[in-house]
Design an enzyme around this catalytic site. Structure first.
Site, PDB file in Angstrom:
ATOM      1  N   ASN A  11       0.859  -1.189   0.000  1.00 10.60           N
ATOM      2  CA  ASN A  11       0.000   0.000   0.000  1.00 10.60           C
ATOM      3  C   ASN A  11       0.892   1.234   0.000  1.00 10.60           C
ATOM      4  O   ASN A  11       1.480   1.564   1.025  1.00 10.60           O
ATOM      5  CB  ASN A  11      -0.911  -0.026   1.242  1.00 10.60           C
ATOM      6  CG  ASN A  11      -1.738   1.242   1.370  1.00 10.60           C
ATOM      7  OD1 ASN A  11      -1.838   2.025   0.424  1.00 10.60           O
ATOM      8  ND2 ASN A  11      -2.334   1.451   2.532  1.00 10.60           N
ATOM      9  N   TRP A  12       0.967   1.875  -1.143  1.00  6.99           N
ATOM     10  CA  TRP A  12       1.866   3.037  -1.262  1.00  6.99           C
ATOM     11  C   TRP A  12       1.262   4.311  -0.694  1.00  6.99           C
ATOM     12  O   TRP A  12       1.914   5.355  -0.691  1.00  6.99           O
ATOM     13  CB  TRP A  12       2.246   3.248  -2.736  1.00  6.99           C
ATOM     14  CG  TRP A  12       3.412   2.415  -3.166  1.00  6.99           C
ATOM     15  CD1 TRP A  12       4.010   1.420  -2.454  1.00  6.99           C
ATOM     16  CD2 TRP A  12       4.124   2.516  -4.406  1.00  6.99           C
ATOM     17  NE1 TRP A  12       5.054   0.872  -3.175  1.00  6.99           N
ATOM     18  CE2 TRP A  12       5.142   1.535  -4.384  1.00  6.99           C
ATOM     19  CE3 TRP A  12       4.003   3.314  -5.534  1.00  6.99           C
ATOM     20  CZ2 TRP A  12       6.036   1.356  -5.434  1.00  6.99           C
ATOM     21  CZ3 TRP A  12       4.882   3.125  -6.591  1.00  6.99           C
ATOM     22  CH2 TRP A  12       5.888   2.167  -6.542  1.00  6.99           C
ATOM     23  N   LYS A  13      -0.011   4.234  -0.284  1.00  2.83           N
ATOM     24  CA  LYS A  13      -0.697   5.430   0.244  1.00  2.83           C
ATOM     25  C   LYS A  13      -0.512   6.606  -0.731  1.00  2.83           C
ATOM     26  O   LYS A  13      -0.437   6.387  -1.925  1.00  2.83           O
ATOM     27  CB  LYS A  13      -0.186   5.777   1.641  1.00  2.83           C
ATOM     28  CG  LYS A  13      -0.166   4.567   2.569  1.00  2.83           C
ATOM     29  CD  LYS A  13       0.058   4.960   3.983  1.00  2.83           C
ATOM     30  CE  LYS A  13       0.241   3.696   4.823  1.00  2.83           C
ATOM     31  NZ  LYS A  13      -0.332   3.808   6.131  1.00  2.83           N
ATOM     32  N   HIS A  99      -9.977   1.070   4.620  1.00  2.00           N
ATOM     33  CA  HIS A  99      -8.713   1.355   5.330  1.00  2.00           C
ATOM     34  C   HIS A  99      -8.989   2.313   6.488  1.00  2.00           C
ATOM     35  O   HIS A  99      -9.784   3.242   6.355  1.00  2.00           O
ATOM     36  CB  HIS A  99      -7.694   1.960   4.369  1.00  2.00           C
ATOM     37  CG  HIS A  99      -6.311   1.964   4.936  1.00  2.00           C
ATOM     38  ND1 HIS A  99      -5.905   2.911   5.862  1.00  2.00           N
ATOM     39  CD2 HIS A  99      -5.258   1.136   4.755  1.00  2.00           C
ATOM     40  CE1 HIS A  99      -4.659   2.663   6.206  1.00  2.00           C
ATOM     41  NE2 HIS A  99      -4.240   1.588   5.552  1.00  2.00           N
ATOM     42  N   GLU A 101      -7.436   4.748   7.651  1.00  2.00           N
ATOM     43  CA  GLU A 101      -7.216   6.173   7.378  1.00  2.00           C
ATOM     44  C   GLU A 101      -8.465   6.789   6.741  1.00  2.00           C
ATOM     45  O   GLU A 101      -8.737   7.978   6.929  1.00  2.00           O
ATOM     46  CB  GLU A 101      -5.973   6.355   6.489  1.00  2.00           C
ATOM     47  CG  GLU A 101      -4.690   6.161   7.296  1.00  2.00           C
ATOM     48  CD  GLU A 101      -3.479   5.717   6.481  1.00  2.00           C
ATOM     49  OE1 GLU A 101      -3.516   5.748   5.239  1.00  2.00           O
ATOM     50  OE2 GLU A 101      -2.478   5.307   7.114  1.00  2.00           O
ATOM     51  N   GLU A 168      -6.052  -4.980  10.357  1.00  2.41           N
ATOM     52  CA  GLU A 168      -5.070  -3.929  10.614  1.00  2.41           C
ATOM     53  C   GLU A 168      -5.468  -3.155  11.870  1.00  2.41           C
ATOM     54  O   GLU A 168      -6.298  -2.231  11.788  1.00  2.41           O
ATOM     55  CB  GLU A 168      -5.030  -2.943   9.437  1.00  2.41           C
ATOM     56  CG  GLU A 168      -4.644  -3.566   8.113  1.00  2.41           C
ATOM     57  CD  GLU A 168      -4.005  -2.540   7.188  1.00  2.41           C
ATOM     58  OE1 GLU A 168      -2.845  -2.740   6.833  1.00  2.41           O
ATOM     59  OE2 GLU A 168      -4.635  -1.528   6.855  1.00  2.41           O
ATOM     60  N   GLY A 174       1.650   2.351  11.047  1.00  2.50           N
ATOM     61  CA  GLY A 174       2.649   3.425  11.033  1.00  2.50           C
ATOM     62  C   GLY A 174       3.276   3.749  12.384  1.00  2.50           C
ATOM     63  O   GLY A 174       3.956   4.765  12.518  1.00  2.50           O
ATOM     64  N   SER A 205       2.617  -1.881  10.467  1.00  4.12           N
ATOM     65  CA  SER A 205       4.047  -1.814  10.811  1.00  4.12           C
ATOM     66  C   SER A 205       4.846  -3.079  10.492  1.00  4.12           C
ATOM     67  O   SER A 205       5.822  -3.380  11.185  1.00  4.12           O
ATOM     68  CB  SER A 205       4.216  -1.455  12.293  1.00  4.12           C
ATOM     69  OG  SER A 205       3.753  -0.150  12.538  1.00  4.12           O
ATOM     70  N   GLY A 226       2.513  -1.118   4.383  1.00  4.91           N
ATOM     71  CA  GLY A 226       2.494   0.295   3.988  1.00  4.91           C
ATOM     72  C   GLY A 226       3.904   0.818   3.805  1.00  4.91           C
ATOM     73  O   GLY A 226       4.558   0.551   2.797  1.00  4.91           O
ATOM     74  N   GLY A 227       4.400   1.548   4.814  1.00  2.75           N
ATOM     75  CA  GLY A 227       5.708   2.205   4.749  1.00  2.75           C
ATOM     76  C   GLY A 227       6.818   1.368   4.129  1.00  2.75           C
ATOM     77  O   GLY A 227       7.499   1.824   3.205  1.00  2.75           O
TER      78      GLY A 227
HETATM   79  C1  PEP Z   1      -1.298   0.348   5.901  1.00  4.34           C
HETATM   80  O1  PEP Z   1      -1.423   1.566   5.766  1.00  4.34           O
HETATM   81  O2  PEP Z   1      -2.122  -0.431   5.407  1.00  4.34           O
HETATM   82  C2  PEP Z   1      -0.159  -0.145   6.678  1.00  4.34           C
HETATM   83  C3  PEP Z   1      -0.137  -1.386   7.021  1.00  4.34           C
HETATM   84  O3  PEP Z   1       0.816   0.792   6.965  1.00  4.34           O
HETATM   85  P1  PEP Z   1       2.221   0.523   7.732  1.00  4.34           P
HETATM   86  O4  PEP Z   1       2.784  -0.778   7.220  1.00  4.34           O
HETATM   87  O5  PEP Z   1       3.059   1.681   7.343  1.00  4.34           O
HETATM   88  O6  PEP Z   1       1.909   0.458   9.179  1.00  4.34           O
END
Ligand code: PEP
Length: 244
Positions: A11-13, A99, A101, A168, A174, A205, A226-227
């Site tokens: 997930n590149w956001k 998601h 967010e 999640e 994050g 994370s 994500g990150g």
């Molecule tokens: C996400 O936004 O779906 C996610 C898992 O982010 P991160 O890995 O950065 O916590």
């Protein structure tokens, strides 16, 4: 890992421009030389990159998905929005819906349900995100919260084969925090008890340092990342370590 297929979803956001597509080469090369044929990699870039990314990955087994869609099933006067038909048209095979967010920005379970229905109707597979906040976890309401999100999000939907659940925890995204292994195992199990053929991924994370701990939880069907997915070396490292 004992599961037949392992999903690694990036997930590149709201990150990345056309030059970010150069990083795909490394991951594609790694996948080609990997002996694990059961690895499924799906990239979910911002909508602006879906078309060029799909073109770039035309000959690859890596698939492309979107990060959200509008709930309206056809075209309409919704300035700034993109529906599932449009995503499909530019090469998306999957779409992330629900998601945290977006939930935090006001997306309700009812809206999520409409989005999932529209995505399935357009022929997209759905990565359906659920998760509890830290406050809900502290009050021991995780199971109750997840059950409700699943019940309302999947109301009048039975096409479960086209849906991947991504668990999640909101407090984990994050932050560098991940659930305790035994808690995560139990949560995934309780989600799978709702429908036995649900595929359930973990997200929050995930990184090359904690993957050894996470991979030992053998009811997880993959990871939503994500990150760490924005760096091809970290992403590859996570995949490699999952199998070692
Ligand atoms: C996400 O936004 O779906 C996610 C898992 O982010 P991160 O890995 O950065 O916590």
């Amino acid at each position: 890992m004992t599961n037949k297929y392992m999903y690694f979803i990036a997930n590149w956001k709201m990150f990345g421009g056309l030059n970010s597509l150069n990083s795909l080469h490394k991951v594609n090369k790694f996948l080609k030389t990997s002996k694990k044929k059961s690895t499924k990699i799906i990239y979910c870039p911002p909508s602006t990159l879906i078309r060029p990314m799909s073109k770039k990955l035309k000959k690859s087994s890596i698939e492309v998905g979107a990060q959200n869609c509008h709930e309206h099933e056809t075209y309409g006067a919704f300035t700034g929005s993109i529906n599932s038909l449009m995503l499909k048209n530019v090469g998306a095979k999957y779409v992330i819906i629900g998601h945290s967010e977006n939930r935090q920005a006001g997306e309700t379970d009812k809206l999520i349900n409409l989005k999932i229905k529209s995505a399935l109707k357009s022929g997209l597979k759905v990565i359906f995100c659920i998760g509890e906040t830290f406050k809900q976890k502290r009050k021991r309401r995780t199971k109750q919260v997840l059950n409700k999100q699943i019940k309302l999000g999947l109301n009048k939907i039975n096409n479960y084969k086209k849906i991947l659940i991504a668990y999640e925890p909101v407090w984990s995204i994050g932050t560098g925090l991940i659930p305790k292994s035994n808690e995560l195992f139990q949560t995934i199990n309780s989600i799978k008890k709702i429908k036995r053929n649900f595929k359930v991924l973990y997200g929050g994370s995930v990184n090359p340092k904690n993957i050894n701990e996470l991979k030992s939880i053998n009811n997880i069907d993959g990871f939503l990342i994500g990150g760490a997915s924005q760096d091809p070396n970290k992403f590859i490292d996570i995949i490699k370590k999952t199998y070692n």
